[in-house]
Design an enzyme around this catalytic site. Structure first.
Site, mmCIF file in Angstrom:
data_model
loop_
_atom_site.group_PDB
_atom_site.id
_atom_site.type_symbol
_atom_site.label_atom_id
_atom_site.label_comp_id
_atom_site.label_asym_id
_atom_site.label_seq_id
_atom_site.Cartn_x
_atom_site.Cartn_y
_atom_site.Cartn_z
ATOM 1 N N GLN A 22 11.373 36.105 -12.153
ATOM 2 C CA GLN A 22 12.184 34.997 -11.631
ATOM 3 C C GLN A 22 11.485 34.247 -10.496
ATOM 4 O O GLN A 22 11.629 33.030 -10.364
ATOM 5 C CB GLN A 22 13.543 35.520 -11.156
ATOM 6 C CG GLN A 22 14.446 35.892 -12.325
ATOM 7 C CD GLN A 22 15.794 36.417 -11.874
ATOM 8 O OE1 GLN A 22 15.912 36.983 -10.786
ATOM 9 N NE2 GLN A 22 16.797 36.248 -12.699
ATOM 10 N N GLU B 71 0.835 -1.205 0.000
ATOM 11 C CA GLU B 71 0.000 0.000 0.000
ATOM 12 C C GLU B 71 0.869 1.255 0.000
ATOM 13 O O GLU B 71 0.662 2.172 -0.795
ATOM 14 C CB GLU B 71 -0.921 -0.009 1.224
ATOM 15 C CG GLU B 71 -1.784 1.241 1.310
ATOM 16 C CD GLU B 71 -2.828 1.171 2.410
ATOM 17 O OE1 GLU B 71 -3.492 0.121 2.533
ATOM 18 O OE2 GLU B 71 -2.981 2.156 3.148
ATOM 19 N N ARG C 50 -0.223 33.883 -19.306
ATOM 20 C CA ARG C 50 -0.826 34.931 -18.470
ATOM 21 C C ARG C 50 0.110 36.138 -18.438
ATOM 22 O O ARG C 50 1.281 36.018 -18.041
ATOM 23 C CB ARG C 50 -1.040 34.384 -17.046
ATOM 24 C CG ARG C 50 -1.373 35.418 -15.999
ATOM 25 C CD ARG C 50 -2.786 35.929 -16.124
ATOM 26 N NE ARG C 50 -3.110 36.829 -15.008
ATOM 27 C CZ ARG C 50 -4.120 37.688 -15.044
ATOM 28 N NH1 ARG C 50 -4.895 37.763 -16.112
ATOM 29 N NH2 ARG C 50 -4.368 38.458 -14.009
#
Ligand SMILES: Cc1cc2nc3c(=O)[nH]c(=O)nc-3n(C[C@H](O)[C@H](O)[C@H](O)COP(=O)(O)OP(=O)(O)OC[C@H]3O[C@@H](n4cnc5c(N)ncnc54)[C@H](O)[C@@H]3O)c2cc1C
Length: 241
Positions: free
Chosen positions: A141, A104, A130
């Site tokens: 940056q 798991e 954008r």
């Protein structure tokens, strides 16, 4: 192992009693694996079929994310199971549990790596398209560094998952590697989804983008299958601390 459920030998079977909280997919499961203490035999795993007399499945709990995975409780009151419902033999429950947890923890966050990649690709596109103050936001940056961190996380998560899968296939997977995989993939996924929201600004806060839902799902990832703290506790023991 901390465990409240008990099983008493009863003729050629066992009588189970107690309750189990936190059963993922409990609302849909046809079969449950229940671990219980058997006097003088130790922790034992049982297969219990839905509909067995004495078994009650609780109502799905209302939670903050993972909407497609139900979470229920399980109540056992004199629930009788035959002897062949025992997994691997009486007293072998801890070994069964640890094997199940190994698999798991190694694999449960594998789908999150794909979502991290999708977030990276969407984030890159947004940073390029954008525009604010006359240029793409990715030309700042600080924004570029955030996208690079998303790239780092995705690449490292994928490398770790591939190493873990290879160990699983060649039979060398151990608990420290499984814990490390669960720990890093869940924490990286959580950080990735938060960064994706930051990158999209106010729009990222809108449900229609799907980003808040991913963040809520990722919070579950640092809790289920053992919290990040517990993975670190296991790793500390591995390091001899
Ligand atoms: C979405 C979801 C699905 C789940 N599915 C399942 C499932 O299918 N099966 C199942 O068995 N469980 C499931 N769980 C339960 C989950 O595994 C537990 O919630 C988790 O292991 C923490 O246990 P707890 O809730 O008892 O918290 P607690 O043990 O009370 O812990 C509370 C806080 O204390 C910290 N803590 C506790 N003990 C220590 C320690 N020794 N050292 C350091 N820190 C410690 C924890 O890290 C945590 O921050 C699920 C949980 C969620 C949220």
């Amino acid at each position: 192992m901390a465990m409240a459920a008990q099983a008493e030998p009863d003729g050629d079977g066992y009588l189970l009693s107690g309750s189990k909280l936190w059963v993922t997919n409990g609302a849909e499961a046809d079969v449950f694996v229940v671990f219980a203490r058997v006097p003088e035999q130790g922790v034992t795993g049982f297969v219990v079929e839905r509909g067995a007399a004495g078994l009650t499945v609780g109502a799905p709990m209302d939670k903050m994310g993972l909407a497609r995975a139900s979470l229920t409780s399980l109540y056992l009151e004199g629930c009788r199971v035959p002897a062949d419902a025992v997994l691997e033999g009486p007293g072998r429950g801890a070994a069964v549990f640890h094997t199940a947890m190994l698999h798991e923890r190694a694999l449960i966050l594998a789908p999150a790596v794909g979502v991290m990649r999708a977030q990276l690709e969407a984030g890159l596109k947004h940073a390029r398209t954008r525009r604010q103050f006359g240029r793409p936001i990715g030309k700042n940056q600080l924004v570029a560094a955030r996208v690079v961190e998303m790239y780092e996380r995705y690449v490292l998560a994928r490398m770790l998952l591939e190493k873990t899968c290879a160990a699983l296939v060649d039979g060398t997977l151990d608990a420290p590697l499984a814990c490390l995989t669960k720990l890093r993939l869940s924490e990286w996924a959580l950080a990735q989804h938060l960064d994706a929201i930051r990158l999209h600004g106010g729009t990222g806060y809108l449900e229609e983008t799907g980003l808040p839902a991913h963040l809520r799902d990722a919070i579950g990832g640092v809790l289920y299958s053992g919290t990040s703290d517990m993975q670190r506790v296991i790793l500390a023991a591995h390091l001899g601390l």
